[in-house]
Design an enzyme around this catalytic site. Structure first.
Site, PDB file in Angstrom:
ATOM      1  CD  GLU A 150      -2.965  -1.277   2.153  1.00 23.23           C
ATOM      2  OE1 GLU A 150      -4.189  -1.096   2.024  1.00 23.23           O
ATOM      3  OE2 GLU A 150      -2.439  -1.637   3.226  1.00 23.23           O
ATOM      4  CD  GLU A 171      -3.597  -6.396   3.856  1.00 24.50           C
ATOM      5  OE1 GLU A 171      -2.815  -5.437   3.951  1.00 24.50           O
ATOM      6  OE2 GLU A 171      -3.684  -7.106   2.827  1.00 24.50           O
TER       7      GLU A 171
END
Length: 722
Positions: A150, A171
């Site tokens: 990210e 995740e």
């Protein structure tokens, strides 16, 4: 698309005070700035993320590290406005960009509000990369997981080292979602189908990661360079982008991403596949789908705000806490098995013998020769069976070669190491002999008695029995202390668990050797006592026995499936029975009924189903469509006249309480050292979902532990916070 609004304008640095209270022992990843001259003139500010540890402790992002990064980026934005720098790049210490959020800190989040702050802090810090007023770059120089990816997504441009260890957004595997921009930025960078692969599909395939070439092909980086001159090449390329000499072309640029039909269709297909594959118990995959769907026509600020709320809900919920518990089991406890003797006691293994040449035995031989790289000999009743086993092993080696998993030299070496014989005297120089023959006590006893007279006194004997007593298997041995249980799960190459059974007379040297062999096979070993079914089969026998008894007393098959659905298991009990084989299932139930007749049912109906070879109705591709009508009729024949079917509620509680009681008894009898070992076995050997945290946290959460034995397995129970 609506023009993207600034993502960080909705956040401020002073709103994260609650998180700072969790940061006393944070291993801070610092942001070091170094000015790099650009070939065309001007300066590039290079921000290096480094936690001060070597490559064995990847940089992670906790509250202090994120706030430091935000401050540094603000300072560089001011320098850019003043004309001191013409661009900014962010990279990592050698071999590592970042491994994402500091999970130890995320796991300590005390409430929903703090969970929201953790999400907002990531957006606040990383979002600044897209708002500097000068071009921003991420030089992905190594491992990038979760928040590490990210970081790159929040930058304007990305370069990628072709030798980077892996890239991934894991995740969903851990019960959360990419919440620092990934769920909005990624689909708008590489398209919805590619984003679904990275965000949902790969995490649910045992946390699969991307190699650099795969990530580059998906469009996650603009250019890829070799490791020798990666930094120099990245700086030179960035200079070209800054000056306009290099035009960045993206095949999935926003204007080229199809949003009208394909986006929603891809989400619909993914949702349907998820429901068929994992059911609907796990929350994070479906929350991720919702975020990816919404990313189609929202701006960045709206997308980031949606991530904030989603991440706060998941981080404070049961499934994330359970996932972190399961993650720590696999990463830590599995590497230090409870009850393991001193490694120095393990004996060297220079040759392996496999008793049997059927499918299971052949899988053993292939695994042993690949991982141990020593001679392996197989045997069976006749040459035809031996030759069939050898053909299978050699064929699998050829397949590995064709797939590029091994080269030609290794393939030839492996083939040469595997031999077959019908003369057991060829086992004389074996150091390790494992049997994979019929699950009948006398057959195994006689076979080991025969082989003991041939092998050296130092050789270790191992049995792959799934439910028989290891002590009884060794009753005819002169030296039963050399016998150890070594229970694999099918398919052998894939399933990561081995139950190492420490029988009453097994000595420490044999046990240590078994643990060392398991490690060399790259398997996780859990030591169990010599008790019926050990761990996995005893728990599954409880589930399957209750399921068969329920339908035998008239409970509809559909009700039985529904009663187990909330466990989150990868398949319903009847699909599982079909997979393991009806005869095997019947044998396992018989074994447990014989050992514990007051708690385990025998199933005459299952024996008849096994003889008839019928249970599931299947489509042309072999997928289950439901229960076969013939199977329903067979089961109905065994229903007692006075039987009363269970309701869904009755059966659900019966299953939960029965499992809690049985596992409590297993722990009282020291079958394994702790509840954590039960969970580790069920996660690695039965596919018990990470997001359930294993079976014992689940039973605590639903109240079954309290009902069954007046306590909980864990203190405090592993559950979410609000």
């Amino acid at each position: 698309m609506t023009p993207s609004a600034p993502a960080t304008s909705q956040y401020s640095a002073d709103q994260f005070t609650e998180l700072l209270a969790l940061s006393d022992d944070e291993v801070v990843t610092h942001s070091y700035v170094h000015d790099v001259p650009l070939p065309s003139g001007g300066t590039l500010a290079l921000v290096t993320l480094d936690n001060g540890r070597d490559h064995t402790r990847p940089s992670t992002l906790g509250p202090l590290g994120l706030l430091e990064l935000a401050r540094v980026l603000d300072e560089q934005k001011s320098r850019g406005a003043a004309g001191e720098i013409q661009g900014l790049a962010i990279t990592g210490k050698p071999f590592i960009l970042a491994a994402g959020a500091d999970l130890s800190k995320v796991g300590d989040i005390p409430n929903h509000g703090a969970g929201r702050q953790m999400a907002q802090l990531g957006h606040y810090a990383l979002g600044k990369l897209g708002e500097l007023g000068i071009p921003s770059f991420c030089f992905i120089n190594g491992l990038a997981l979760g928040g590490g990816v990210e970081i790159a997504l929040n930058a304007d441009y990305r370069t990628l080292d072709s030798s980077a260890a892996a890239l991934a957004l894991p995740e969903v595997f851990l019960g959360i979602i990419p919440g620092w921009g990934g769920a909005w930025l990624l689909p708008n960078l590489i398209g919805i189908e590619n984003a679904l692969k990275v965000v949902v599909e790969n995490p649910l395939k045992n946390n699969r990661t991307l190699k650099p070439a795969e990530a580059f092909e998906l469009g996650m980086a603009d250019v890829m360079f070799g490791p020798a001159t990666f930094l120099e090449d990245s700086v030179r390329w960035a200079d070209g982008v800054i000056t306009g000499a290099t035009k960045v072309k993206r095949k999935n640029a926003p204007g080229k991403i199809e949003r009208t039909v394909k986006w929603d269709a891809a989400i619909g297909i993914a949702r349907s596949m998820l429901e068929k594959r994992i059911g609907t118990v796990a929350r994070s995959p479906y929350v991720a789908l919702d975020l990816l769907k919404a990313a189609k026509n929202t701006d960045k600020a709206t997308g980031f705000a949606a991530e904030d709320e989603a991440l706060a809900d998941l981080v404070s919920g049961d499934q994330f806490r359970a996932s972190i518990y399961a993650f720590n089991l696999v990463q830590k406890r599995a590497k230090k098995p409870a009850g393991a003797p001193d490694k120095e006691l393990a004996k060297p293994i220079a040759k392996v013998g496999v008793l049997g040449a059927g499918l299971m035995a052949s899988q053993f031989a292939l695994l042993f020769v690949r991982r141990l790289q020593v001679p392996v000999v197989i045997t069976d009743l006749d040459q035809e069976r031996v030759d069939k086993g050898l053909d299978y092993i050699r064929g699998e080696i050829s397949t590995l070669e064709q797939k590029g998993r091994i080269d030609g030299d290794e393939a030839n070496r492996l083939r040469a190491l595997v031999t077959g014989t019908i003369d057991k005297k060829d086992f004389a120089d074996c150091d390790w002999v494992i049997e994979a023959v019929f699950e009948e006590l006398t057959i195994k006893q006689d076979l080991f008695e025969e082989i003991e007279a041939i092998v050296s006194p130092e050789a270790i004997l191992a049995t792959n029995t799934s439910s028989l007593s290891v002590e009884r298997i060794g009753e005819k041995l002169q030296h039963p202390e050399r016998l150890v249980g070594f229970h694999f799960f099918n398919p052998v190459a894939v399933m990561p668990l081995i139950e190492v059974v420490n029988a009453p007379r097994t000595d420490d040297a044999s046990l240590a050797t078994a643990m060392a062999v398991a490690a060399k096979l790259r398997k996780n070993a859990v030591i169990t006592a010599d008790s019926p079914g050990f761990v996995v089969n005893r728990v599954l026998a409880k589930l399957l026995g209750e399921a068969m008894h329920a339908v035998e007393i008239g409970t509809p098959f559909e009700t039985v499936v529904e009663a187990q659905r909330h466990f989150g298991l990868p398949m319903d009990p009847f699909v599982l029975l079909d997979l393991v084989g009806l005869k095997v299932g019947a044998h396992v139930l018989d074994t447990h009924h014989g050992a514990f007749p007051e708690r385990f049912f025998e199933s005459r109906a299952l024996h008849e189903l096994a003889d008839a070879g019928v249970l599931l109705e299947k489509d042309a591709k072999g997928n289950a469509k439901g229960i076969d009508k013939k199977a329903i009729a067979i089961v109905a024949k065994h229903r007692p006249k006075d039987a009363t079917p269970w309701t869904l509620e009755e059966l659900t509680q019966r299953l939960e309480d029965g499992l809690a009681d049985e596992i409590h008894r297993m722990l009282e009898d020291d079958v394994v050292a702790a509840p954590e070992d039960i969970d580790l076995c069920m996660i690695l050997g039965a596919g018990w979902p990470f997001q359930m945290g294993g079976i014992t946290p689940f039973l605590d959460r639903v109240g079954a532990s309290e009902r069954a034995f007046g306590d909980t397995f864990h203190h405090p129970p592993i559950r979410g916070v609000r």
